[in-house]
Design an enzyme around this catalytic site. Structure first.
Site, PDB file in Angstrom:
ATOM      1  CB  CYS A   1       4.969   3.680   6.849  1.00 44.96           C
ATOM      2  SG  CYS A   1       3.550   2.586   6.638  1.00 44.96           S
TER       3      CYS A   1
ATOM      4  CE  LYS B   1       4.642   0.677   2.367  1.00 41.03           C
ATOM      5  NZ  LYS B   1       3.804   1.884   2.328  1.00 41.03           N
TER       6      LYS B   1
ATOM      7  CD  GLU C   1       0.270   1.087   3.163  1.00 43.94           C
ATOM      8  OE1 GLU C   1      -0.132   2.155   2.677  1.00 43.94           O
ATOM      9  OE2 GLU C   1       1.095   1.009   4.091  1.00 43.94           O
TER      10      GLU C   1
END
Length: 465
Positions: free
Chosen positions: A276, A220, A161
């Site tokens: 994150c 990512k 994501e």
């Protein structure tokens, strides 16, 4: 071609909940079930008070919940019924053992893989949605291969994501790109195509990028590391600006007009937070160390160290301006979420700043429009935040339900989150109720346009960045 009619998402958190809600809304012919072991969280998803705040999320959930979107604790049956299973569970940084403080803890990922292998039948596409270290998909594959049975077949994909909290629904509906990584075999390519078909309901084909699994996983980590790097870069320049008399906003604007650089993520502040950035940079550091790339590891470690330095520098400036002591002084801390338009406090700079000020004996009155009192107390009561004094938080921290109450009789206001409402407060009313001299420390530079007005009222306005 594999057709996906039923989707199961394991994990009803910040990623799984919004992602699958949007998939359900955009794919009305697909039944989407989000499952979690946390009963209270699932109850909240089935109520009018969702467990997370995200602009537009409530409307999306309301449009399809009970139609083709379901939230449940019945994990086994959801897995059995699904054609495709998203793994969207937490991957926290390890707190002990090898890789402590840097490596991702994959115990929840492993537990999911074992549960999927145990209850599945037929063919399943399993998609790692959580942020994971490179080659995590290989670990999932090995668990599946070791638990294979007749008629059981798994394909493992990586589909990271790229959501920003506060704009997650917009990011999901209008993504810059969708990244899908999978095996290069014929079966792997069919699995990629099946997931691609889901996204093509609303995402243009040219925005859907397919790679091998390892490239997807590393992309990512690298994306978040690059974004964090930009924030630390401009924050390092802000320290230089402070001692030279340059204005970091003017410098950032001049830099950002260069098309090769661009203007995004060049906003000096008290540092980055969220679930994150720090986790992924530390994960990248650990990966580089494990692969015997110490120079690369040290490079990325500096991104974290500058972020910590910026928080400490801001806190030290507060103490210095308040005559080198904040002991027993009331400080109004406005904002506790790591950014506006979210209730998420993970790795929030507010936690670090609160800790520094509590170390000096300050009495903090904290207000945030979306973060619950219990969350703030929990964050500040963690061992790293409260040290060895279990009563420190109860003695030094008060949670306010109103920004004006938080500021009453305060020596200073510290703005830690860029909530728009803080630009619209009645600062004349606030000034009258504060002790003099009254200080405002703007850690997010949201009051730049009000500086002259605030100074006319009588405030000492300190930007510190």
């Amino acid at each position: 071609m594999v057709q996906v009619k039923r989707i199961c998402c394991i994990g009803a958190g910040y990623v799984g909940g919004p992602t699958c809600s949007v998939i359900a809304q955009m794919c009305p012919e697909v039944t989407v079930t989000v499952v979690d072991v946390n009963e209270e969280r699932i109850k909240a998803w089935n109520s009018d008070s969702l467990p997370i705040f995200e602009p537009g999320l409530q409307e999306v959930v309301d449009s399809c919940r009970g139609v083709n979107l379901f939230f449940s604790t019945d994990i086994n049956n959801a897995i059995k019924d699904a054609d495709l299973v998203f793994i969207s569970v937490n991957t926290p940084t390890k707190t002990f053992g090898i890789g402590k403080g840097r490596a991702a803890d994959l115990k929840y990922i492993e537990a999911c893989a074992r549960q999927i292998a145990e209850v599945s039948t037929g063919c399943k596409i399993v998609v790692e949605k959580s942020t994971v270290p490179v080659r995590a998909a290989e670990s999932i594959r090995r668990i599946f291969n070791a638990n294979t049975r007749s008629g059981l077949n798994f394909q493992v994909l990586s589909n990271p994501e790229f959501l920003a909290e506060g704009t997650a629904i917009s990011d999901l509906k209008n993504p810059d790109r969708v990244l899908i990584g999978g095996d290069e075999s014929a079966e792997g390519q069919r699995a990629i195509e099946a997931l691609r078909n889901i996204y093509e309901h609303w995402v243009p084909k040219k925005k859907i990028i397919t790679t091998n699994t390892w490239s997807s996983e590393l992309s990512k980590l690298a994306a978040n590391a690059f974004l964090a790097q930009r924030i630390s870069s401009i924050n390092s320049i802000s320290a230089l600006c402070e001692v030279t008399g340059a204005d970091v906003e003017e410098v950032a604007h001049a830099i950002g007009t260069d098309q090769r650089i661009g203007s995004k993520f060049l906003k000096a502040s008290v540092g980055f937070g969220g679930s994150c950035f720090q986790k992924d940079v530390l994960n990248l550091v650990y990966l580089c160390e494990a692969l015997n790339l110490p120079e690369v590891a040290r490079y990325w470690q500096q991104v974290i160290e500058i972020n910590d330095y910026q928080r400490q520098r801001f806190s030290s400036r507060i103490i210095g301006c308040l005559f080198n002591t904040v002991t027993d002084k009331k400080i109004a801390l406005l904002g506790f979420a790591f950014k506006k338009n979210t209730g998420d406090t993970r790795e929030s700079s507010s936690i670090s700043i609160s800790r520094y000020l509590m170390d000096e004996g300050a009495h903090l009155h904290i207000y945030d429009p979306k973060v619950k009192k219990e969350q703030i107390i929990q964050d500040l009561s963690q061992p790293t935040a409260s040290d060895d004094d279990p009563n420190r938080v109860s003695r030094l921290v008060t949670i306010s339900n109103d920004p004006y109450d938080a500021c009453e009789n305060a020596h200073a206001i510290v703005i830690c989150t860029e909530w728009d409402m803080f630009k619209e407060l009645d600062y004349e009313k606030i000034y009258k109720a504060m002790l003099k001299p009254a200080f405002i420390f703007d850690g997010r530079r949201i009051l730049d346009s009000l500086h002259e007005q605030l100074q006319q009222i009588g405030f000492q306005v300190i930007v510190c960045l």
